[in-house]
Design a protein around this motif. Sequence first.
Motif, short mmCIF file in Angstrom:
data_model
loop_
_atom_site.label_atom_id
_atom_site.label_comp_id
_atom_site.label_asym_id
_atom_site.label_seq_id
_atom_site.Cartn_x
_atom_site.Cartn_y
_atom_site.Cartn_z
N UNK A 1 26.69 44.38 -5.84
CA UNK A 1 27.42 43.95 -4.64
C UNK A 1 27.19 42.47 -4.35
N UNK A 2 26.01 41.95 -4.64
CA UNK A 2 25.79 40.52 -4.43
C UNK A 2 26.63 39.70 -5.40
N UNK A 3 26.83 40.22 -6.61
CA UNK A 3 27.70 39.55 -7.58
C UNK A 3 29.16 39.59 -7.12
N UNK A 4 29.59 40.76 -6.68
CA UNK A 4 30.97 40.92 -6.18
C UNK A 4 31.20 40.02 -4.97
N UNK A 5 30.23 39.97 -4.07
CA UNK A 5 30.36 39.16 -2.86
C UNK A 5 30.54 37.69 -3.22
N UNK A 6 29.73 37.20 -4.15
CA UNK A 6 29.84 35.80 -4.57
C UNK A 6 31.20 35.53 -5.19
N UNK A 7 31.67 36.43 -6.06
CA UNK A 7 32.95 36.22 -6.73
C UNK A 7 34.11 36.20 -5.75
N UNK A 8 34.12 37.14 -4.82
CA UNK A 8 35.25 37.24 -3.90
C UNK A 8 35.23 36.12 -2.86
N UNK A 9 34.04 35.69 -2.43
CA UNK A 9 33.97 34.56 -1.51
C UNK A 9 34.54 33.30 -2.18
N UNK A 10 34.18 33.12 -3.45
CA UNK A 10 34.68 31.95 -4.17
C UNK A 10 36.18 32.05 -4.40
N UNK A 11 36.69 33.27 -4.60
CA UNK A 11 38.12 33.46 -4.82
C UNK A 11 38.91 33.24 -3.52
N UNK A 12 38.35 33.74 -2.42
CA UNK A 12 39.02 33.60 -1.13
C UNK A 12 39.83 34.82 -0.77
N UNK A 13 39.26 35.72 0.03
CA UNK A 13 39.97 36.95 0.39
C UNK A 13 39.95 37.20 1.91
N UNK A 14 39.69 36.16 2.69
CA UNK A 14 39.67 36.33 4.14
C UNK A 14 41.03 36.81 4.62
N UNK A 15 41.03 37.88 5.41
CA UNK A 15 42.28 38.43 5.92
C UNK A 15 43.03 39.31 4.94
N UNK A 16 42.47 39.52 3.75
CA UNK A 16 43.14 40.32 2.72
C UNK A 16 42.42 41.65 2.53
N UNK A 17 43.13 42.59 1.94
CA UNK A 17 42.52 43.84 1.49
C UNK A 17 42.05 43.65 0.05
N UNK A 18 40.95 44.28 -0.30
CA UNK A 18 40.49 44.33 -1.69
C UNK A 18 40.43 45.79 -2.11
N UNK A 19 40.95 46.08 -3.30
CA UNK A 19 40.85 47.44 -3.85
C UNK A 19 40.19 47.38 -5.22
#
Length: 927
Positions: free
Chosen positions: A269-287
């Motif tokens: 989850x720490x890896x996923x968190x870093x990847x998605x923060x860098x990608x930019x998903x604020x206000x989006x859904x992730x599946x």
Amino acid sequence: MSTANSFNSKSTLSVGDDTYTIYRLAALARAGVADVSRLPFSIKVLLESLLRTEDGLSVLRDDVAALANWQPQQAQAREINFTPARVILQDFTGVPSVVDLAAMREAIHELGGDPDRINPLQPADLIIDHSVQVDVYGRPEAFAINAQCEFARNQERYAFLRWGQKAFDNFSIVPPDTGIVHQVNLEYLGRVVFADTRNGERTAYPDSLVGTDSHTTMINGLGVLGWGVGGIEAEAVMLGQPISLLVPEVVGFRLNGRLPEGATATDLVLTVTQMLRQHGVVGKFVEFCGPGLAALSLPDRATISNMAPEYGATVGMFPVDDETLRYLRLTGRDEDLVRLVEAYCKEQGMFYGQGEPEPVFTDTLELDLAAVEPSLAGPKRPQDRVPLHGVRQSFVDAYPEKFAQTNGNGAASGNGAGQEPARDDGGAVAVADPAAHVDVTVDGAPARIGEGAVVIAAITSCTNTSNPAVMIGAGLLAKNAAAAGIGRKPWVKTSLAPGSRVVMDYLEKLDLVPHLEALGFHLVGYGCTTCIGNSGPLAPPLEETISDHELAVAAVLSGNRNFEGRIHRLVRASYLASPPLVVAYALAGTVNADLTSDPLGHDDAGRPVYLRDIWPSQREIADAMARVVDAEMFRQQYDTVFEGMGEWETLPVPEGRLFAWDESSTYVRQPPFFADMAAEPVAPGDIAGARVLAVLGDSVTTDHISPAGSIAKDSPAGKYLVEQGVQPKEFNSYGSRRGNHEVMMRGTFANVRLRNKLVSREGGWTLHLPEEEESTIYDASMRYQQDGVPLVILAGKDYGMGSSRDWAAKGPALLGVRAAIAESYERIHRSNLVGMGVLPLQYEEGESAESLGLTGKEVFTIEGIAAGLAPRKRLTVRARGDSGEEKTFSVIARINTPIEVDYYRHGGVLQYVLRNLLAHSGEGDAS
């Protein structure tokens, strides 16, 4: 105008002997609207809600058709009204919500309406889990003493909640010392498919919810759509209002392979968190999708979903599949429910099978699970993942002033915390100043501590304690440490706060509790402790030493939040880690070490013991889980989940549908939000002659705006409590006093690590303008309000990130803040500001206070409000300096939807709801 069920989607589904009304998504294809088979699962849940609630008013036929035609690469600009099945609350956010509902009853009564109109229409569960503190640790009686302290501190709050439980319908409470809200939700409350009877029909539909805690998203791991909202939004949903949202983009996250030996779900989850923060998903859904799902248990998935707020997404959704059904059975759910879940989800195309076509997504990221390595996150933000071998360097980089560079091998030796082990690469080494290493006696044991000393090691929080793999892994690591002859360092405060009582059941069955206790990891409570800031005091000599020598000490916790000033006021660096690594750092006693190469300690013979020597294998952990974790364990614990201990059952409970407010109370006070409220709203005007209360930088969190931890006796809140006759030892925490607006408005912006650029020192300070006189933010606000001066906040990127804390909006509103101007907002905080009638404004792309040359000492005028707001309307700001020069720039009103325009026009969402309820009672017109 359309009519309900205009797509003829209403049908029936038979499951065994039961028949349910359902609203079939396939009807949309038959009607020629769209083929919805490959829509993301989260969009299907929203779509079913629109089909079921279509009424021609709140939900139109066109809304259903537009969502059915969701396009992955198309900008989603349409607003929809989503009706969650239920609401979940915890006590820090739940108490002020119940206070607001009680105040709304009072207000509608004074306006001539029926107080019973203020009553939850959607089921609401409140779990008391945020109030227990780690006052006592490292002792067998720690849990009992902490529970007694909790009741003694919070009796007034708990009696108020018991009143709410009796006064309001559809409102149930899980008593304290039972478990953490999200774990109780995952293991017991979550249904996956909801079934209830309305208008004589037994209807089945997807379980969904909103919650007053950011980590409500943990339930996404079970395939349930839910996310965190502020308390004021949750109250509106309870009172029958839908959630208004823009149709989201959905980012796919494809997982492949399986985790390697030595890696845990926490590392993932720490890896996923870093990847998605860098990608930019604020206000989006992730599946999440892909063949790697088969290698993840449901608790592993819940770990990932839990931290959706940390990676910035609204939700982190996993689909319903065979693993979901297995988990429902494992946790003792009724077999009839499991059959309904399977039949309904397969019928609606909401069941995921390996090898089936994946949904279409706006964008897709991919991760090979085999690439995940042991990691922590810190020392200040949860998205800052650090590989285990890099923790020392991350600490040095964060606090360079504490270290000097020296060449060669020269590192101080010894076992004092913060000592830098020798290197043989001849390169530059960061070495702590030897003078900073000091002797201290903790609980009778001599210790030598320095920079990086781990003073708190806590197995805590909803994120990881729901996962038997990492909890059993921690117990096995403790067992192996004992066999190797090493123990925890004496300066480390250790604690074990599971998310449910089931955790202790399986640890006891495996005989791991004695080994954890041998390292000081005694049970301290069932609740959210260290992660929320309820870490309790350190040993007095240790606190004194840290303060006197200004040491940068550390905490390592198995939580999801590590923002500055959150864990403990004296802790500068905080790292998130898996429970086994929490144990490892208790053994090492410092973050200024490399646990991949440095020993954790030495046995009685002086031989070094390394982490690799005692780390349990995946097979060992899996075998232990298979032996002890079963459905009966969950059934026994949750059969009595609503009963509580003796103190809870014997609390005196006030009577009456209107609450009898006590003006002498320091915990529960009638808030002023509805004072002198008229039956009709007054149209908002432009903001003129405003002063800046604070100039803030990037990543200012709701912890900075509205602290949850301890109350300093010399702070405005502390001084108020002393004036009310409360002794400092009885202050409790800001979070526990959220039912008293007098405490909370004084605590707003009072975080000891807040950096207001108007002043040079940290904490809740500002300049009162134009005199430029330094004062507390609260005192300056009171002076401004007395003089009729409106206030604004200037901020940078991600303003309001972190917890879904409604007081981070309520507090500024009570301090007279009319608007905030930021480069960007975190989703929940922006919504909360609107809900409190505070206008969130955003600089144009590429602009900031700095680029515009704003100092915060100007006088601000915001024009364009009086002419009428519209979603994302551009407004004009004029900032006039002392010498008369004026800067003019445009900002975007981050009021995103038409319903939010109405909320702002009414002065807030609760005022809007109250006036509408009054109108529907025939007592007035809220149009």
